[in-house]
Enzyme design. Structure first.
Site, mmCIF file in Angstrom:
data_model
loop_
_atom_site.group_PDB
_atom_site.id
_atom_site.type_symbol
_atom_site.label_atom_id
_atom_site.label_comp_id
_atom_site.label_asym_id
_atom_site.label_seq_id
_atom_site.Cartn_x
_atom_site.Cartn_y
_atom_site.Cartn_z
ATOM 1 N N CYS A 33 0.829 -1.204 0.000
ATOM 2 C CA CYS A 33 0.000 0.000 0.000
ATOM 3 C C CYS A 33 0.870 1.264 0.000
ATOM 4 O O CYS A 33 1.498 1.561 -1.010
ATOM 5 C CB CYS A 33 -0.978 -0.040 1.171
ATOM 6 S SG CYS A 33 -2.356 1.115 0.981
ATOM 7 N N HIS A 43 -3.894 -4.980 -0.562
ATOM 8 C CA HIS A 43 -3.578 -5.580 0.741
ATOM 9 C C HIS A 43 -3.669 -7.100 0.642
ATOM 10 O O HIS A 43 -4.771 -7.662 0.735
ATOM 11 C CB HIS A 43 -4.533 -5.064 1.817
ATOM 12 C CG HIS A 43 -4.204 -3.695 2.293
ATOM 13 N ND1 HIS A 43 -3.409 -3.452 3.397
ATOM 14 C CD2 HIS A 43 -4.531 -2.480 1.797
ATOM 15 C CE1 HIS A 43 -3.280 -2.149 3.569
ATOM 16 N NE2 HIS A 43 -3.947 -1.534 2.607
ATOM 17 N N GLU A 64 -2.970 -9.263 2.779
ATOM 18 C CA GLU A 64 -3.441 -9.841 4.045
ATOM 19 C C GLU A 64 -4.949 -9.708 4.201
ATOM 20 O O GLU A 64 -5.529 -10.271 5.143
ATOM 21 C CB GLU A 64 -2.730 -9.172 5.221
ATOM 22 C CG GLU A 64 -3.271 -7.816 5.653
ATOM 23 C CD GLU A 64 -2.969 -6.674 4.694
ATOM 24 O OE1 GLU A 64 -3.514 -5.568 4.898
ATOM 25 O OE2 GLU A 64 -2.195 -6.875 3.738
#
Length: 361
Positions: A252, A337, A339
């Site tokens: 990011c 992202h 995750e």
């Protein structure tokens, strides 16, 4: 109590106050996720912003103890169509209303979030204020708009120092040894690294390259975070010095920082990418993944032409850069992202790719 939300284009809406009875200011943005309000509220990348959720009902499963992406609510204010006030999940500790009260953050419910989202989508993210008031003491429109005019633009805010850890700490033991530069790191990033056996040390955003190399890492992750990447010159300089010394991965804001470190440029998106349904194409694999995203700035692809960075990932919706690979050093970064937290798990393999790079080098 009641509350008013005023935007810099003159839009003013009134609704019911929930959470803390204090005033909030910031850039007003929207998130298109259907679930995951707790993760969004606690994501440090939202510092300096008033968040609108496009999905109508929020709070219907309460606040779960293990779900937060940080120790506090990071948004400045929260805007919803309907606030759930009925039963919540059996494991939930408190309601959404109580959660915002505990963290001193105001919310407004009962407003037309669809209209607000369309306006921001058309005109772009804009400054705003969320002002609580008693029903018999409603502020005038001019008073509200005067407060909006005093709100700084997001590019004028130094937000990363507000969310970065102040001292180095150990998150997990293992191998390879990974240092995470904390520009506002989400817990899910640390968990994904630890899950794969990595030893993780988290350091402040302004830690020097030499201090990081003294830890003797096998790899370095530059985390997500809020605001304009050009405001974190210290981190950009650190990454510039680390390139070629140790494997690097940016996530990011970390993607934008890697680009700036190699001479690229960034620009502000009209209304950003915030949600769990952003399609990204991996040009190397010729595959499209659905990703979770939360950013208002992006790398300028034209600025990368004379740099050693090659665009690998692009956004299917608008063609913006979603990740780059360094052609001369073990380094890459993604704008999305991997995750999730919240969102799809389609790209968690990015962590495996990075740790394999660390083991090879």
């Amino acid at each position: 109590m009641r509350a008013a939300l005023a935007l810099e284009d003159g839009t003013i809406v009134h609704g019911e106050l929930f959470g803390s009875p204090r005033e909030a200011e910031g850039e007003v943005v929207f998130n298109t996720s259907h679930t995951g309000f707790q993760e969004a509220l606690t994501d440090p990348s939202y510092r300096g912003q008033i968040l609108i959720m496009t999905f109508p009902m929020q709070g219907n499963y309460g606040i779960l103890p293990e779900v937060g992406e940080s120790d506090r609510v990071q948004v400045e204010g929260f805007v919803v169509r309907y606030l759930h006030d009925g039963p919540i999940h059996p494991r939930a500790e408190i309601t959404l209303d109580e959660f915002l009260q505990d963290h001193g953050v105001p919310g407004i419910a009962g407003v037309d979030t669809r209209m607000l989202t369309r306006k921001i989508r058309t005109e772009g993210a804009m400054r705003g204020v969320l002002v609580p008031y008693e029903p018999d003491d409603q502020p005038s429109d001019e008073e509200l708009l005067e407060r909006v005019r005093e709100v700084p633009h997001i590019s004028e805010m130094d937000l990363v120092p507000q969310v970065s850890v102040r001292e180095e700490y150990r998150f997990s033991d293992g191998k390879p040894e990974i240092v995470v530069i904390d520009c506002g790191v989400k817990r899910s990033i640390l968990r994904e690294l630890a899950k794969r056996g990595a030893g993780v040390t988290v350091v402040p955003y302004d830690t020097s390259a030499q201090e990081i190399m003294d830890i003797d890492p096998d790899g370095v992750v530059v985390s997500n975070g809020p605001g304009d990447p050009k405001r974190v010159r210290e981190t950009v300089e650190t990454v510039r010095e680390l390139i070629g010394q140790v494997p690097l991965m940016g996530i990011c804001l970390g993607n934008q920082i890697l680009g700036l470190a190699e001479g690229g440029d960034t620009f502000k998106l009209k209304f950003g990418h915030r949600g769990a349904n952003q399609p990204v194409k991996d040009l190397d694999k010729d595959r499209v993944y659905i990703t979770s995203q939360n950013h208002g700035f992006a790398l300028d692809p034209d600025s990368l032409r004379d740099t050693p960075l090659r665009v690998r990932w692009v956004n299917v919706n608008d063609g913006t850069v979603e990740g780059v690979v360094h052609t001369d050093a073990p380094a890459f970064s993604v704008q999305f992202h991997p995750e999730a937290g919240p969102g799809p798990w389609d790209t968690k393999w990015v962590f495996d790719e990075f740790l394999a790079m660390c083991r090879e080098h």
